[in-house]
Design a protein around this motif. Structure first.
Motif, mmCIF file in Angstrom:
data_model
loop_
_atom_site.group_PDB
_atom_site.id
_atom_site.type_symbol
_atom_site.label_atom_id
_atom_site.label_comp_id
_atom_site.label_asym_id
_atom_site.label_seq_id
_atom_site.Cartn_x
_atom_site.Cartn_y
_atom_site.Cartn_z
ATOM 1 N N SER A 1 0.972 -1.148 -0.081
ATOM 2 C CA SER A 1 -0.147 -0.571 0.284
ATOM 3 C C SER A 1 0.881 1.193 0.080
ATOM 4 C CB SER A 1 -0.978 0.059 1.043
ATOM 5 O OG SER A 1 -1.745 1.980 1.097
ATOM 6 N N PHE A 2 1.998 1.236 0.641
ATOM 7 C CA PHE A 2 3.362 2.358 1.122
ATOM 8 C C PHE A 2 3.968 2.170 -0.329
ATOM 9 C CE2 PHE A 2 1.552 2.796 5.085
ATOM 10 C CZ PHE A 2 1.254 4.066 5.125
ATOM 11 N N GLY A 3 3.964 0.868 -1.433
ATOM 12 C CA GLY A 3 5.532 1.078 -2.123
ATOM 13 C C GLY A 3 4.493 1.742 -2.835
ATOM 14 N N GLY A 4 5.114 1.821 -4.604
ATOM 15 C CA GLY A 4 4.954 3.312 -5.552
ATOM 16 C C GLY A 4 4.153 2.252 -6.126
ATOM 17 N N ASN A 5 2.990 1.667 -5.867
ATOM 18 C CA ASN A 5 2.075 1.594 -7.312
ATOM 19 C C ASN A 5 0.878 2.777 -7.084
ATOM 20 O OD1 ASN A 5 0.847 1.761 -4.761
ATOM 21 N ND2 ASN A 5 -0.227 -0.485 -5.082
ATOM 22 N N GLY A 6 1.513 4.010 -7.364
ATOM 23 C CA GLY A 6 0.796 5.589 -7.720
ATOM 24 C C GLY A 6 -0.104 5.637 -6.791
ATOM 25 N N THR A 7 -0.367 5.472 -5.745
ATOM 26 C CA THR A 7 -0.762 5.786 -4.197
ATOM 27 C C THR A 7 -0.107 6.273 -3.197
ATOM 28 O OG1 THR A 7 -2.440 4.352 -3.548
ATOM 29 C CG2 THR A 7 -3.351 5.388 -5.526
ATOM 30 N N GLY A 8 1.172 5.507 -2.867
ATOM 31 C CA GLY A 8 1.743 5.554 -2.243
ATOM 32 C C GLY A 8 2.055 6.481 -1.364
ATOM 33 N N SER A 9 2.760 7.224 -2.639
ATOM 34 C CA SER A 9 3.367 8.663 -2.219
ATOM 35 C C SER A 9 2.078 9.818 -1.410
ATOM 36 C CB SER A 9 3.849 9.543 -3.982
ATOM 37 O OG SER A 9 2.740 9.658 -4.198
ATOM 38 N N ILE A 10 1.449 9.484 -1.925
ATOM 39 C CA ILE A 10 0.397 10.265 -0.917
ATOM 40 C C ILE A 10 0.315 9.435 0.363
ATOM 41 C CG2 ILE A 10 -2.580 10.971 -1.568
ATOM 42 C CD1 ILE A 10 -2.315 10.207 -4.087
ATOM 43 N N LYS A 11 0.354 8.584 0.351
ATOM 44 C CA LYS A 11 -0.354 7.924 1.851
ATOM 45 C C LYS A 11 1.127 8.796 2.319
ATOM 46 C CE LYS A 11 -2.952 4.056 0.268
ATOM 47 N NZ LYS A 11 -3.599 2.728 0.359
ATOM 48 N N LEU A 12 2.005 8.738 1.607
ATOM 49 C CA LEU A 12 3.218 8.851 2.666
ATOM 50 C C LEU A 12 3.266 10.384 2.918
ATOM 51 C CD1 LEU A 12 6.645 7.972 0.587
ATOM 52 C CD2 LEU A 12 5.493 6.568 3.110
ATOM 53 N N ILE A 13 2.722 11.465 2.555
ATOM 54 C CA ILE A 13 2.433 12.313 2.319
ATOM 55 C C ILE A 13 1.279 12.461 4.387
ATOM 56 C CG2 ILE A 13 0.490 14.385 1.462
ATOM 57 C CD1 ILE A 13 1.988 13.786 -0.927
ATOM 58 N N TRP A 14 0.220 11.482 4.209
ATOM 59 C CA TRP A 14 -0.210 11.835 5.211
ATOM 60 C C TRP A 14 0.694 11.367 6.722
ATOM 61 C CZ3 TRP A 14 -4.858 13.613 6.399
ATOM 62 C CH2 TRP A 14 -5.931 14.310 5.011
ATOM 63 N N VAL A 15 1.759 10.270 5.980
ATOM 64 C CA VAL A 15 1.870 9.883 7.431
ATOM 65 C C VAL A 15 3.310 11.035 7.830
ATOM 66 C CG1 VAL A 15 4.249 8.352 7.785
ATOM 67 C CG2 VAL A 15 2.473 7.506 6.876
ATOM 68 N N PHE A 16 3.380 11.782 7.312
ATOM 69 C CA PHE A 16 5.039 13.050 7.385
ATOM 70 C C PHE A 16 3.215 13.996 7.808
ATOM 71 C CE2 PHE A 16 7.602 11.201 4.527
ATOM 72 C CZ PHE A 16 8.551 11.059 5.540
ATOM 73 N N ALA A 17 1.989 14.016 8.144
ATOM 74 C CA ALA A 17 1.115 15.665 7.922
ATOM 75 C C ALA A 17 0.904 14.510 9.310
ATOM 76 C CB ALA A 17 -0.312 15.369 7.277
#
Length: 128
Positions: A74-90
């Motif tokens: 889910s946090f990998g590079g399948n397109g939506t992973g970077s958006i989830k990482l932004i939420w983690v950093f938020a």
């Protein structure tokens, strides 16, 4: 401060510096909330912030250690992973605000007030 007329509307001149005023007021509000005889609120905020940051760190480590799991993918590079990482950093920023409210929250409020101050200065210059 004198009112200026622009296209039939009367508007007041921009205050000299709202950033410092906002920083002072937010600092006072946070200090009164966390130190007004209620150490329980400050401790609960600190524990909640620590738990949030710990959860975010676990998600980030899990992403690297077990990329074959569902969370890792889910946090990998399948397109939506970077958006989830932004939420983690938020959420890490939220945790930091809960741990150090008297330091971080006035700083964030000041940063948010800078564009407002810039717009007010521009409008004030245009009306003169």
């Amino acid at each position: 401060m004198f009112p200026y007329a622009l296209a039939g509307e009367v508007m007041a001149a921009a205050p000299t510096n709202i950033v410092n005023d906002i920083n002072t007021k937010v600092t006072d509000a946070v200090n009164s909330m966390t130190s007004n005889g209620s150490n329980v609120i400050a401790k609960v905020m600190t524990v909640a912030g620590g738990l949030i940051i710990a959860g975010c760190i676990v998600l980030l480590v899990w992403r690297k250690v077990a990329p074959q799991t569902q969370i890792g993918q889910s946090f990998g590079g399948n397109g939506t992973g970077s958006i989830k990482l932004i939420w983690v950093f938020a959420f890490m920023l939220v945790g930091l605000c809960l741990i150090l409210p008297s330091t971080i929250i006035p700083w964030v409020a000041s940063i948010l007030a800078v564009p407002v101050q810039a717009c007010m200065n521009i409008f004030d210059t245009l009306t003169k």
